[in-house]
Write an enzyme that holds these catalytic residues in place. Structure first.
Site, PDB file in Angstrom:
ATOM      1  N   LYS A  55      26.428  -4.661  16.016  1.00 24.27           N
ATOM      2  CA  LYS A  55      25.747  -3.876  14.993  1.00 24.27           C
ATOM      3  C   LYS A  55      25.378  -2.412  15.581  1.00 24.27           C
ATOM      4  O   LYS A  55      25.299  -1.599  14.814  1.00 24.27           O
ATOM      5  CB  LYS A  55      24.438  -4.621  14.896  1.00 24.27           C
ATOM      6  CG  LYS A  55      24.242  -5.699  13.702  1.00 24.27           C
ATOM      7  CD  LYS A  55      22.789  -6.017  13.551  1.00 24.27           C
ATOM      8  CE  LYS A  55      22.690  -7.395  13.042  1.00 24.27           C
ATOM      9  NZ  LYS A  55      21.237  -7.696  12.863  1.00 24.27           N
ATOM     10  N   GLU A  90      18.357 -10.607  12.130  1.00 22.76           N
ATOM     11  CA  GLU A  90      17.434  -9.464  12.547  1.00 22.76           C
ATOM     12  C   GLU A  90      17.407  -8.341  11.577  1.00 22.76           C
ATOM     13  O   GLU A  90      18.621  -7.982  11.261  1.00 22.76           O
ATOM     14  CB  GLU A  90      17.440  -9.046  13.943  1.00 22.76           C
ATOM     15  CG  GLU A  90      16.330  -7.983  14.272  1.00 22.76           C
ATOM     16  CD  GLU A  90      16.538  -7.330  15.385  1.00 22.76           C
ATOM     17  OE1 GLU A  90      17.515  -7.360  15.945  1.00 22.76           O
ATOM     18  OE2 GLU A  90      15.719  -6.327  15.644  1.00 22.76           O
ATOM     19  N   ARG A 133      31.138 -16.289  18.824  1.00 27.30           N
ATOM     20  CA  ARG A 133      31.096 -15.442  17.546  1.00 27.30           C
ATOM     21  C   ARG A 133      32.542 -14.981  17.325  1.00 27.30           C
ATOM     22  O   ARG A 133      33.474 -14.977  17.882  1.00 27.30           O
ATOM     23  CB  ARG A 133      30.315 -14.112  18.030  1.00 27.30           C
ATOM     24  CG  ARG A 133      30.915 -13.229  19.168  1.00 27.30           C
ATOM     25  CD  ARG A 133      30.143 -12.099  19.711  1.00 27.30           C
ATOM     26  NE  ARG A 133      29.262 -11.788  18.652  1.00 27.30           N
ATOM     27  CZ  ARG A 133      28.015 -11.152  18.946  1.00 27.30           C
ATOM     28  NH1 ARG A 133      27.656 -10.949  20.114  1.00 27.30           N
ATOM     29  NH2 ARG A 133      27.308 -10.372  18.170  1.00 27.30           N
TER      30      ARG A 133
END
Length: 564
Positions: free
Chosen positions: A276, A42, A266
């Site tokens: 983020k 994104e 992850r």
RNA sequence: AGCCCGGUGGUGUAACGGUAGCACAACGGAUUUUGAUUCCGUCAGUUUGGGUUCAAAUCCCGGCCGGGCUACCA
């Protein structure tokens, strides 16, 4: 100047569970032997090392199995996404060493998505809900209690269609309606309790401008985007595992290409935060210099710090791919850089905290050029010369007036070797009124030129040095972990991860002394400053005033011994 | 709490019913014109309790521990 050699190597390793699936699918002839992956960021922030893991996985699989990998921007939320991020993401992927086969944007599929939404409405599988955000939330129930159906759940196909078209036409304000899939309000999996497909957002989009005022939710966009691109293996992180039934529900009820989703853990690193949101917070609060601050785990930061793409790929290869959500020790990352740079980086001499040495028996005004090798293990790097004279700088910590037993660097009466130069012996120490050493007086042995004594006598230490007359004044930045605890996310009640910031994560040395050749270093050039670590020429560097970032220290068993 | 997923040395991983291996870290030694590199060695592991089997890290059941989910974010 070419400071590096390419030493990229890809050693074989057993397949991870995802590659195993790909290999099996290939073997069974699924999708006619086609392998298609995608990396779907994104564009709402900079890529970080966790993304590097995903990039290496997706692009790596395509490369290894003769498949293709797309870059797809998951740009379904115009309130957070910007073109700046799109550009940085592309730059980072390329820098890492990968090139996508096709570049796509979820926003390119908005029209198709819209048509599919109408199709679902026609089938009675989607409806417009006119409840408020709070009402819808309340109706969803909890993990323990089933949800209750919305009063709008049984609207007619005609009414739904009419309302949905008017939503698109912009007749309603934000939040007035949403489109929902009609699945199961009692599902154990919350994602299946009539998930929202579209919300009204009167916000211009970075690519479609003001063409749309309804935007698809992730779940409604992602799987279909995969399907449109005929993605065979849609790889994502563990938190999407619970979304998989919905991913499959949409594909099944639309009867479109059956992309399959697979999830892996992850990356987590010690002494680092990887979300983020938190990285954005650090940037906005100006607690770091920006997204490319060399202390940041962003690819831009890591690159500026001096990491090589090879070392990052090697790291991703080393940590493997599993479903176990562990935390990798930051030293594994650092080690992969050392390992790479040890082989590729030319050696130079730089004194970070200088103290002057005067060689009293060296002729005044004289000087000479001494030859030094650029890499002790690889002759192909060649040699260079360094001027030597009566006055040189050495590292302040390489001298002790009253040394402990195990200290074998310079101290009164002791003889050490100046690298590539001569043996010198400390004869006298000059101090100022505060008792600080300002000058060390030594004598040298002219017979030891180059660093060897004809009589075979040995010294215990070899020190780096820089000639006073020709030294280049430079700024050197030493970095340490951004956080001072292993897990900065672990905060007490009312605390914040920023409380764990390491106040000493950046140490700026304003007047380091470099050997002359270093004045011609270009941005991104990497060197080993002998005995000090690996350094990378910063983008703020100029010929007049070089600036270097320390990428990583050398392994230092002496420092370790000192602590004990 | 309910559901889903996971659990192999300190850390990250391999072993796919048949000898628990590798890397990093740690520790010791050799070599060394970087207290680096390189080389050699040491320490150290199957979460727990049952079951199936000639044989279980692996298959089954229960416990324990960890992660995820309860956004009109992705």
């Amino acid at each position: 100047m070419s400071a590096e050699k390419n030493t990229d190597d890809a050693s074989a390793k057993p397949l991870d569970f995802i590659r195993e699936i790909v290999a099996q699918d290939l073997k069974s002839g699924k999708h006619d032997g086609r392998v298609q992956t995608r990396f779907p960021p994104e564009p709402n922030g900079y890529l970080h090392i966790g993304h590097a893991k995903s990039i290496c996985l997706n692009f790596g699989i395509a490369k290894e199995f003769g498949g293709r990998c797309n870059l797809r921007f998951d740009d379904t939320n115009p309130t957070k996404e910007e073109t700046e991020y799109v550009d940085s993401i592309k730059e980072d992927v390329r820098w890492l060493g990968f090139e996508w086969d096709e570049e796509h944007y979820a926003s390119d599929y908005f029209e198709q998505l819209y048509e599919w939404a109408e199709a679902l409405i026609q089938k009675g599988l989607a409806y417009v809900d006119s409840g408020s955000l709070d009402e819808i939330r309340a109706q969803r129930g909890t993990v323990n209690e089933p949800g209750t159906p919305s009063p709008y759940r049984e609207r007619s196909v005609e009414e739904n269609l009419d309302l949905f078209r008017r939503m698109r036409a912009g007749e309603f304000p934000n939040g007035a309606h949403v489109l929902r899939a009609k699945i199961d309000m009692a599902a154990g999996n919350m994602n299946l309790r009539d998930p929202i497909m579209y919300r009204i957002l009167h916000t211009p989009h970075h690519r479609t401008a003001d063409k749309w005022c309804i935007y698809p939710i992730y779940d409604w966009a992602h799987g279909q985007s995969d399907s449109i691109e005929k993605i065979t293996h849609s790889i994502c992180t563990l938190e999407f595992e619970i979304h998989r039934p919905l991913y499959e529900w949409y594909i099944e009820h639309l009867d479109i290409f059956p992309s399959k989703q697979y999830e892996f853990a992850r990356l987590n690193l010690t002494y680092m935060v990887m979300s983020k949101r938190k990285l954005l917070e650090l940037v906005q609060a100006k607690l770091v210099e920006g997204w490319d601050d060399p202390r940041m785990p962003t690819i831009a930061g890591i690159r500026r710090r001096g990491y090589t793409p090879e070392s990052l790929r090697k790291f991703c290869h080393t940590i493997g791919v599993t479903k176990y959500p562990g935390t990798t020790d930051i030293s594994v990352l650092e080690n992969s850089l050392r390992d790479d740079l040890n082989r590729r980086a030319e050696r130079r001499m730089a004194v970070l905290d200088p103290v002057k040495v005067v060689i009293t028996n060296y002729p005044e005004g004289a000087s000479e050029e001494l030859e030094a090798v650029n890499h002790p293990q690889d002759e192909s790097f060649g040699t260079r010369t360094i001027p030597f004279g009566r006055e040189i700088y050495i590292e302040r910590e390489d001298f002790m007036e009253d040394p402990p037993k195990k200290f074998f660097r310079l101290s009164p009466g002791k003889e050490v070797r100046m690298r590539y130069a001569y043996f010198i012996k400390c004869e006298d120490v000059i101090k100022n009124e505060q008792g600080e050493v300002t000058e060390i007086h030594c004598t040298y042995d002219p017979e030891t030129k180059g660093g060897n004594a004809p009589d075979g006598r040995k010294v215990k230490a070899t020190l780096h040095w820089v000639p006073v007359a020709e030294a280049v004044d430079a700024e050197v930045r030493l970095y340490d972990h951004l956080f001072e605890v292993e897990n900065p996310n672990d905060v007490p009640e009312g605390g914040d991860f920023k409380d764990h910031l390491n106040p000493n994560s950046l140490q700026v040395i304003k007047h380091a002394k470099l050997e002359p050749l270093l004045s011609s270093a270009q941005e991104g050039d990497r060197f080993q400053f002998e005995r000090m670590g690996y350094f990378c020429c910063d983008r703020t560097s100029t010929a007049e005033r070089p600036v270097f970032n320390r990428a990583v220290t050398l392994r230092d068993t002496w420092a370790k011994a000192k602590k004990q």
